[in-house]
Design a protein around this motif. Sequence first.
Motif, PDB file in Angstrom:
ATOM      1  N   GLY A 161    -106.945  13.055   9.152  1.00  0.00           N
ATOM      2  CA  GLY A 161    -107.374  12.989  10.530  1.00  0.00           C
ATOM      3  C   GLY A 161    -106.794  11.775  11.230  1.00  0.00           C
ATOM      4  O   GLY A 161    -105.788  11.214  10.803  1.00  0.00           O
ATOM      5  N   THR A 162    -107.411  11.346  12.306  1.00  0.00           N
ATOM      6  CA  THR A 162    -106.952  10.174  13.045  1.00  0.00           C
ATOM      7  C   THR A 162    -108.001   9.073  12.983  1.00  0.00           C
ATOM      8  O   THR A 162    -109.189   9.335  12.817  1.00  0.00           O
ATOM      9  N   GLY A 163    -107.538   7.837  13.127  1.00  0.00           N
ATOM     10  CA  GLY A 163    -108.471   6.719  13.145  1.00  0.00           C
ATOM     11  C   GLY A 163    -109.481   6.836  14.266  1.00  0.00           C
ATOM     12  O   GLY A 163    -110.630   6.414  14.139  1.00  0.00           O
ATOM     13  N   PHE A 164    -109.059   7.450  15.358  1.00  0.00           N
ATOM     14  CA  PHE A 164    -109.942   7.634  16.514  1.00  0.00           C
ATOM     15  C   PHE A 164    -111.192   8.422  16.123  1.00  0.00           C
ATOM     16  O   PHE A 164    -112.317   8.005  16.356  1.00  0.00           O
ATOM     17  N   THR A 165    -110.996   9.582  15.504  1.00  0.00           N
ATOM     18  CA  THR A 165    -112.144  10.417  15.165  1.00  0.00           C
ATOM     19  C   THR A 165    -112.935   9.854  13.991  1.00  0.00           C
ATOM     20  O   THR A 165    -114.122  10.157  13.843  1.00  0.00           O
ATOM     21  N   GLN A 166    -112.312   9.051  13.152  1.00  0.00           N
ATOM     22  CA  GLN A 166    -113.042   8.458  12.043  1.00  0.00           C
ATOM     23  C   GLN A 166    -114.052   7.420  12.521  1.00  0.00           C
ATOM     24  O   GLN A 166    -114.929   7.006  11.761  1.00  0.00           O
ATOM     25  N   GLU A 167    -113.942   7.003  13.782  1.00  0.00           N
ATOM     26  CA  GLU A 167    -114.938   6.123  14.374  1.00  0.00           C
ATOM     27  C   GLU A 167    -116.159   6.906  14.850  1.00  0.00           C
ATOM     28  O   GLU A 167    -117.138   6.325  15.310  1.00  0.00           O
TER      29      GLU A 167
END
Length: 262
Positions: A161-167
């Motif tokens: 996934g992306t770091g954005f959604t992992q937040e």
Amino acid sequence: DVYKRQIVEGVKSCPDKIDRLCLNVGALGKCKMHPCGATDAVTINALCHALFFERLMEAGKLQKGSRIIYVGSEVSHDIYSFSGLLPHYYGNFSKKHIEWAISKNFNDPLGRVMPVRRQLGDYKNSKIIAQLYFAALAKEYPEMHFMTISPGAIEGEDGKGTGFTQEGFFPLNVMMKKAPKLLHYLGVSHTIVPAVERYMDGVLLGEESKYKSGAMVMSSKDGFGKGLFFWGAKGDYSDIRSEVKYLADEDLAAETAIAVRK
């Protein structure tokens, strides 16, 4: 405030003449309030971008013919594949909602038991506010070209996934870390290549963009394969303002710009 100091210093370090400005900093927020009276999501995704643009204008660094691209999001309208996690407004966003969207954390009965809904509600509001603000600028500065472009939902290239959604709060963070391809198979997301392609017309190519100033370019309606509603955030794209009335409301955009500057 640290954000304001960083923006002011950032403006000083920018070139004296800018002809392409792509505003891509963003985050989901943590459902907190900023001292200025806005949610952290609105502060990061709307107010900081607005302040950066305004200070660049004051410094005379944005020229006639400049192209300003705000990186928007599909969540600024209803996406039915995210029903439950993402609040739906069913086309109901008006002037009376501006102050609430900026200064109140999203909360409803379902959000009280599902924090990610509150988080995505704040994020949705922040993107609506920012997109309307930049739409208002298209009227204020006809000598420049403003666009909102969404990359769509990006899976990431490493299977994580992306770091954005992992937040994101649970289950969004786990879903995008453990099974980002799941959203691809559900018709929600795509890889980074088609995401980048969306920016080529807006940012780099041609003397003129193929979209009018103020456009909001995002995934087109794809429900049931017949364009009946917005299902995911991938595939064909277009200026969706004709399909989401509040995003096309010029009076609402003007009132939003006043509130953002306040």
